[in-house]
Design a protein around this motif. Structure first.
Motif, PDB file in Angstrom:
ATOM      1  N   SER A 237      59.630   9.022  59.304  1.00  0.00           N
ATOM      2  CA  SER A 237      59.378   7.575  58.765  1.00  0.00           C
ATOM      3  C   SER A 237      60.400   6.754  59.320  1.00  0.00           C
ATOM      4  O   SER A 237      61.035   7.053  60.232  1.00  0.00           O
ATOM      5  CB  SER A 237      59.321   7.669  57.076  1.00  0.00           C
TER       6      SER A 237
ATOM      7  N   ARG B 178      53.277   3.189  62.831  1.00  0.00           N
ATOM      8  CA  ARG B 178      52.825   3.659  61.458  1.00  0.00           C
ATOM      9  C   ARG B 178      52.179   2.497  60.812  1.00  0.00           C
ATOM     10  O   ARG B 178      52.171   1.454  61.211  1.00  0.00           O
ATOM     11  CB  ARG B 178      54.146   4.094  60.633  1.00  0.00           C
TER      12      ARG B 178
ATOM     13  N   CYS C  63      50.432   8.336  58.401  1.00  0.00           N
ATOM     14  CA  CYS C  63      51.570   8.950  57.869  1.00  0.00           C
ATOM     15  C   CYS C  63      51.152  10.295  57.231  1.00  0.00           C
ATOM     16  O   CYS C  63      50.319  10.328  56.255  1.00  0.00           O
ATOM     17  CB  CYS C  63      52.227   7.897  57.087  1.00  0.00           C
TER      18      CYS C  63
ATOM     19  N   PRO D  73      55.769  10.860  54.199  1.00  0.00           N
ATOM     20  CA  PRO D  73      56.363   9.854  53.768  1.00  0.00           C
ATOM     21  C   PRO D  73      57.785  10.161  53.564  1.00  0.00           C
ATOM     22  O   PRO D  73      58.206  11.294  53.222  1.00  0.00           O
ATOM     23  CB  PRO D  73      55.850   9.400  52.710  1.00  0.00           C
TER      24      PRO D  73
ATOM     25  N   CYS E 282      59.992   5.638  50.889  1.00  0.00           N
ATOM     26  CA  CYS E 282      58.793   4.845  51.366  1.00  0.00           C
ATOM     27  C   CYS E 282      57.993   4.317  50.238  1.00  0.00           C
ATOM     28  O   CYS E 282      58.081   5.161  49.067  1.00  0.00           O
ATOM     29  CB  CYS E 282      57.993   5.724  52.058  1.00  0.00           C
TER      30      CYS E 282
ATOM     31  N   PRO F 278      49.034   5.084  53.389  1.00  0.00           N
ATOM     32  CA  PRO F 278      49.557   5.852  54.607  1.00  0.00           C
ATOM     33  C   PRO F 278      48.488   6.041  55.561  1.00  0.00           C
ATOM     34  O   PRO F 278      48.678   6.475  56.979  1.00  0.00           O
ATOM     35  CB  PRO F 278      50.073   7.206  54.276  1.00  0.00           C
TER      36      PRO F 278
END
Lengths: 151, 392, 267
Positions: free
Chosen positions: B84, B130, B168, B171, B175, B184
């Motif tokens: 991340s 992201r 994503c 995570p 996050c 995500p």
């Protein structure tokens, strides 16, 4: 003069009873209404014209502290000891005002708790607003580094 | 150029790229004259930098995140995007730290000539955006080019940028994009969206195009139609990620919460910890504040205006002739947090926070935006309960 | 042009008070779009820097600014001789919006340099007396020597103009005291009045409170606020006051919006 305009902060009953002992008076421009240290035995409510409050400075012109205009109360030193004016007052234009004898008003208040309380509250309000104004001016707001100078 | 005979692989079903396909993507974007920026391992962190080849992606690297803590760690697999947010964000490229805005020259007769800085001919491709960071870009768009005055330099860089979002699936502990509604899963705004899948059938990327130019790029890559298994696996990976957020925000309207807690006692608590260093504002992908610097050369007849990042934590930030407005740490932290979560709505009609967690990771004393929001929420609940008890 | 300054030349520079000058700027080439009273410009002194300055007057593309020399840039501008080139950006921000006050009594209250941005408003209002009710202009300053535009007051003609100073000088025949004391003598119907207030924040709050007390609705009390305007285009974040970006949402805002924000310390 509309009675409601002056002393509008007082309830109607006490206001009427107070106004009954007041008398109309006037001062020519330039008249010294009272002097610093003099006996504070009366007060006025200004109807028209302006009055300067000043401080005696030896050897110089009196320093003007504040100007009072229509609707404002002139003088509160009559209310508490030592009953002496702590500033001088001068009419800067033709002034018409209601004048009240302190002794007469205090007599009236003795038998009239409602008026006594209303008048005292009113005078404290007047003193409070003058104190706030004085404190605001102490801030020197308009000075070059006072709050709010642009650019 | 889309070909009539190409398989219909740019619809919602998309297509599948393998690791070679990823290599081809980087080559193709570079061949189109774009500077490809993506994650790569450098100096003990996963940073955003120019990529000459997809082999520079952080294959096999992950990160370990906590308040005030960032560590690279080796992964058991070879995933490229199982990490991340790092210390930078895309604003480093779209809204760079230091930009010249104009130059001015004074002629011998005193004439003044001012020249606007010609827009940089930047043509970026961002690989590995992201979903939270895609939202961050869109938030900066509103600030820089969504209002009555547009920033031409930003617009030039932004409209030229090709965005490859990678959803994503992993995570970090800091996050909270689910709370902020930014991830995500990829939301609209990308040219290409990828989802990384690693299982017994191999390492691959489920790819979809979001724009015509995205479809055009996809069409030029070696690819195969998206099979059900890859799609399912990709969707499941993203759905599971949503359930593994390391942090949450309190489930209330944050704008109201911040508007109602300007005098909360919590601000004194956080002020006792905050160093007012401004790291959170530098790491934040949406923080946009700048200052202007005027410089002159030795002749005194050439001057330049530069704009550089500044932080609302700087004491001079609110300088007026009578002194600074926000002098206490309390007021400066409060400004940052209330702006980020609350007044940003009033100013730009969105939240200023995307839930990326960078401000938590890069705070030297581990101040946690989510923890502070929860504490403000608890304080306001307690105050309300107290008020209700005291009511007649 | 909003990001890059246009060249203007100083046409006139006259001292207004001991530390304040009024300069008139004329475009060298293209002029900026017209400024409304209450809006501001970013004025650049070559090689020194740039500051926000409200417009104190406009005339066929010329801009008048009244500037107090308190910093490097403002001192450079105060010292700029006629012919000096400066850069100007604008117009920025909200104006006083005199149009929204049609048919209402107008009450202008200025403290110190706060009269500068109000000057074009007073002139506009005085030139269209039929559009409005009574026009009162109340001015407060530190000393008689700090009063701006004294020679112009008579040209403003119609308005009822009252002046007070904090510290009188020998020969001063006017009033002494805070500007709010002048409200007692101004003739206006509170519920039909729009007030325009500019000056230090403490003075703005005291004036607005006195006006609210008399019954002027908060949204009809228009105040001009100051924060650290830097870019003036809403991109730099310096001029935030809570939800407001003052270069964009201000500097002139209704007191209904300003009051709760000014009440919070260090906002």
């Amino acid at each position: 003069m509309t009675r409601a305009g002056v002393l509008a902060a007082l309830p109607e009953g006490p206001r009427e009873r107070l106004m009954a002992v007041g008398r109309e008076t006037s001062f020519e421009a330039g008249t010294r209404i009272f002097e610093e240290g003099g006996r504070a035995d009366r007060f006025w409510v200004i109807h028209t014209g302006n009055v300067n409050l000043d401080v005696h400075v030896p050897g110089r012109h009196p320093a003007v502290i504040e100007t009072l205009g229509p609707g404002r109360m002139l003088g509160w030193s009559w209310l508490c000891p030592p009953h002496e004016w702590h500033l001088g007052a001068e009419a800067t234009s033709l002034v018409r005002a209601w004048e009240f004898e302190a002794a007469e008003v205090l007599d009236l208040c003795q038998d009239d708790p409602e008026l006594d309380h209303a008048l005292l509250s009113y005078v404290v309000g007047v003193i409070g607003s003058r104190l706030r104004a004085a404190r605001t001016r102490l801030l020197d707001l308009y000075g070059p580094y006072g709050s709010g100078s642009a650019g | 150029m889309p070909s009539a005979t190409a398989p219909p692989d740019t619809g919602s079903a998309g297509c599948v790229l393998d690791r070679d396909g990823m290599g081809a993507l980087v080559r193709e974007l570079r061949a189109r004259g774009r500077t490809v920026i993506g994650p790569t391992v450098r100096d003990g962190a996963i940073v955003l930098a120019e990529l000459e080849s997809a082999e520079e992606l952080p294959y096999g690297w992950g990160v370990e995140l906590e308040g005030g803590h960032y560590r690279l760690r080796r992964r058991a697999d070879a995933a490229a995007f199982a990490h991340s947010a790092g210390p930078q964000s895309w604003k480093n490229f779209l809204h760079p730290e230091r930009v010249r805005q104009w130059t001015a020259d004074r002629g011998p007769d005193g004439e003044l000539t001012v020249r606007a800085e010609p827009p940089a001919a930047a043509s970026f491709a961002f690989l590995g955006v992201r979903p939270c960071d895609l939202r961050a870009i869109q938030i900066q768009d509103r600030v820089m080019i969504g209002g009555p005055h547009r920033d031409d330099a930003y617009r030039e860089r932004r409209t030229g940028a090709f965005l490859v979002v990678v959803e994503c699936t992993e995570p970090g502990a800091t996050c909270f994009c689910v709370s902020m509604g930014t991830g995500p899963a990829a939301q609209p705004g990308y040219d290409l969206a990828l989802t990384e899948v690693l299982d017994e059938t191999g390492h691959r990327f489920w790819a979809r195009a979001g724009t015509a130019r995205g479809a055009e790029v996809l069409d030029s890559l070696p690819r195969r139609p998206a099979d059900e298994a890859t799609q399912d696996r990709a969707r499941r990976g993203v759905a599971e990620a949503a359930g593994r957020m390391g942090r949450t925000m309190p489930p209330v309207d944050l704008r109201d919460l911040l508007a109602d807690t300007l005098e909360a006692r919590r601000w004194d608590d956080v002020a006792a910890r905050c160093l007012t260093c401004g790291n959170c504002t530098m790491a934040c992908p949406t923080c946009f504040c700048t200052t202007s610097e005027d410089i002159t050369d030795l002749t005194g007849d050439h001057a330049e205006r530069w704009r550089r990042w500044e932080s609302c934590y700087d004491l001079d930030f609110t300088h007026l002739p009578g002194g600074s407005v926000r002098t206490s740490a309390r007021s400066r932290y409060r400004q940052w947090l209330t702006h980020k979560l609350g007044t940003w709505w009033d100013q730009f009609d969105s939240s200023g926070c995307v839930g990326c967690g960078r401000c938590i990771v890069w705070c030297p004393v581990a101040i946690d935006i989510t923890e502070e929001a929860h504490a403000l929420h608890q304080e306001s609940l307690a105050d309300r309960a107290g008020a209700a008890d005291g009511a007649p | 042009m909003t990001a890059v300054p246009l060249p203007y030349r100083v046409l006139d520079n006259r001292p207004e008070t001991a530390d304040t000058h009024t300069i008139v700027l004329r475009p060298v080439g293209t002029a900026l779009p017209p400024f409304s009273p209450g809006q501001f410009a970013m004025v650049y002194a070559f090689g020194v820097g740039e500051i926000p300055v409200s417009v104190a007057g406009t005339h066929h593309g010329d801009l008048t600014h009244t500037i107090r020399g308190v910093g490097a840039v403002s001192r450079a501008l105060c010292a700029a001789r006629p012919g000096t080139r400066v850069g100007v950006r604008g117009p920025f921000g909200t104006g006083w919006d005199l149009e929204a006050a049609v048919g209402r009594d107008l009450l202008v209250v200025a403290g110190g340099l706060g009269l500068a941005p109000l000057r074009p408003l007073v002139r506009a209002a005085a030139s269209q007396p039929r559009d409005h009710g009574r026009l009162n202009v109340l001015i407060g300053a530190r000393t008689p020597g700090d009063l701006l535009y004294r020679e112009e007051w008579q040209d403003w003609g119609r308005p009822y103009c009252q002046v007070t100073v904090d510290q009188p000088a020998p020969g001063w025949r006017g009033r002494v005291g805070v500007v709010t004391a002048l409200l007692d003598q101004a003739a206006f119907a509170p519920h039909r009045t729009t007030a325009f207030v500019c000056g230090p924040e403490v003075m703005i709050r005291a004036t607005a409170r006195a006006l609210l007390h008399r019954g002027v609705p908060a949204r009809h009390i228009r105040v001009s606020l100051e924060r650290n305007m830097h870019c003036a285009t809403g991109h730099c974040g310096h001029c935030q006051l809570g939800p407001l970006l003052l270069c964009r949402d201000g500097p002139v805002v209704g007191y209904d919006r300003a009051e709760p924000l000014l009440a919070v310390r260090e906002l």
